[in-house]
Scaffold this active site. Structure first.
Site, short mmCIF file in Angstrom:
data_model
loop_
_atom_site.label_atom_id
_atom_site.label_comp_id
_atom_site.label_asym_id
_atom_site.label_seq_id
_atom_site.Cartn_x
_atom_site.Cartn_y
_atom_site.Cartn_z
N LYS A 118 0.90 -1.11 -0.11
CA LYS A 118 -0.01 0.10 -0.05
C LYS A 118 1.08 1.25 -0.19
CE LYS A 118 -4.51 0.89 0.38
NZ LYS A 118 -5.52 -0.26 -0.02
N1 GLU Z 1 -7.29 -0.07 -3.47
C1 GLU Z 1 -7.99 -1.31 -3.69
C2 GLU Z 1 -8.16 -1.99 -2.75
O1 GLU Z 1 -7.99 -1.66 -1.59
C3 GLU Z 1 -7.36 -1.77 -4.95
C4 GLU Z 1 -5.86 -2.18 -4.72
C5 GLU Z 1 -5.37 -2.63 -6.29
O2 GLU Z 1 -6.34 -2.75 -7.00
O3 GLU Z 1 -4.28 -3.10 -6.48
O4 GLU Z 1 -8.21 -3.22 -2.62
#
Ligand code: GLU
Length: 428
Positions: A118
């Site tokens: 993240k």
């Molecule tokens: N931000 C989204 C999540 O928390 C998608 C993450 C992604 O597609 O890599 O799952």
């Protein structure tokens, strides 16, 4: 508010610290259930790599501001790190750690061949011009260049970021490498190699499991009622799809307030109102309602689709919904989880419920790497199939072992990640 009231409101004030405590507690429970040793526990609790960067921004008026940014890879045992990038003024290292850990579990649970990561920048994107956000994004991308890449770590949109941010990241990475690399991010604009169906994928996935959950407790979706908290990337389309399949969406809230209509809100019309007004508040087709009260309505389905920690101990006692489907990451705190479980509320955990986003991110990455485009039907049928098998895996494991869906989902994911560690061995 008195000290005691404040203390019961939320156990830990900082959302990020609370989220990390919740994530650790979920891991602790899974490790205890699986009977794994302290070494495995310690490896899975810590991040694999963490980078903190400073991002100086020259504002449009010539002044300079500096923001903190983070990219954290929690685990890369099953494949490249994967996870969104969040722009929010309160983002901190604890929150990004928690969100990265949840990405590891999410990808493992849905059998997407990635680890978890993240990113975050502590900025309120609503207060900056598009040109300023572009400069922040390009500088942040440059600072984290050593970590990202289509085989290393693949960012995607999250709260406060969108396909434009992904386009700037892709361009910054590509320029620095001297050639175009579409597979370095997902959630790109369609014309830059984005996937059909990606922008609504999280919401589609939420609705797939919400319908499965309703049926599992014997409720016919077309006679059911729902509340959706949040009208952003996840909540808006989730409310729209629920409305389309005949669920009465009786209330929708956002950070400014909520609107209510017992017979069901016309979500398409609400969307047009939000496009013009910037909030659900004032929607002429429904009554005004306090945003906090919306969560407490007596409905079949509650979809928290905003931020972490909104269902805390105090709130959990007042939840009347029969099912909670977590569109957001980490909306339910540890104490609240226990209260809801004891009250017999079926909680479909985030790492299953909102996995549609990363599933279609994976499809986008595959398409980008192959320079090929799938049809919308192909994307959506493959998404539906993965959500269905995720639901079956989790509910099957939960009933076999007498676990909540969250405990089952986390344990299954931890088991898969640990299996990858075991097969690869500990180096050196
Ligand atoms: N931000 C989204 C999540 O928390 C998608 C993450 C992604 O597609 O890599 O799952």
């Amino acid at each position: 508010m008195s000290g005691t009231q404040a203390a019961t409101h939320r156990v830990i004030d900082d959302v990020g610290t609370q989220a990390l405590a919740d994530a650790h507690w979920q891991l602790d429970e899974a490790i205890a259930f699986l009977g794994y040793g302290q070494g495995t526990h310690a490896m899975l609790k810590s991040s694999r790599r963490e980078l903190t960067v400073s991002i100086p921004l020259r504002r449009d008026d010539g002044t300079v501001e500096v923001f903190s940014g983070y990219r954290i890879q929690h685990n890369i045992s099953r494949g490249p790190a994967k996870g969104g990038l969040r722009y929010s003024p309160t983002v901190n290292v604890a929150e990004v750690r928690a969100l990265a850990m949840w990405m590891t579990w999410k990808c493992a649970l849905l059998d997407v061949p990635y680890g978890g990561a993240k990113g975050g920048v502590a900025i309120d994107p609503r207060l900056y011009s598009a040109a300023e956000l572009e400069r922040v994004t390009r500088r942040y991308t440059t600072e984290i260049l050593p970590m990202i890449g289509p085989q290393h770590d693949i960012p995607a949109p999250d709260i406060g970021t969108d396909e434009n941010v992904m386009a700037w990241m892709m361009d910054t990475y590509s320029v620095s490498h001297g050639h175009t690399v579409p597979g370095v991010v997902t959630g790109k604009p369609l014309s830059l190699g984005g996937s059909l169906g990606r922008s609504s994928a999280t919401s589609r996935g939420v609705v797939h499991v919400a319908l499965a959950a309703l049926r599992s407790i014997g409720v016919d979706p077309v006679r059911s009622t729902a509340v959706v908290q949040g009208f952003g990337k996840v909540g808006r389309d989730a409310a729209r799809f629920l409305d389309q399949v005949g669920v009465a969406v009786v209330a929708v809230s956002d950070q400014y307030g909520a609107v209510f209509k017992q017979s069901g809100i016309n979500v398409e019309a609400l969307g047009r109102h939000v496009d013009a007004a910037g909030t659900v508040v004032g929607f002429p087709g429904a009554e005004a309602l306090d945003g906090a009260v919306a969560l407490e309505l007596d409905v079949d389905l509650l979809v928290p689709a905003a931020v972490e920690g909104v269902i805390h101990a105090d709130k959990a006692h007042r939840i009347q919904a029969r099912i909670v489907v977590e569109g957001a990451n980490g909306p339910t705190t540890r104490e609240a989880d226990r209260i809801l479980a004891n009250a017999g509320v079926l909680v479909v955990p985030d790492i299953l419920a909102n996995a549609g986003g990363v599933i279609v991110s994976y499809f986008e990455w595959v398409q980008s790497n192959q320079a090929y485009r799938w049809s919308l039907d192909e994307v959506e049928s493959r998404l539906a199939e993965r959500m269905r098998s995720g639901w079956e895996d989790v509910t099957g494991f939960a009933s076999l072992h007498g676990l909540t869906l969250r405990a089952a989902a986390t344990a299954l994911a931890v088991k898969r990640v640990t299996e990858a560690h075991r097969l690869r061995g500990l180096y050196p």
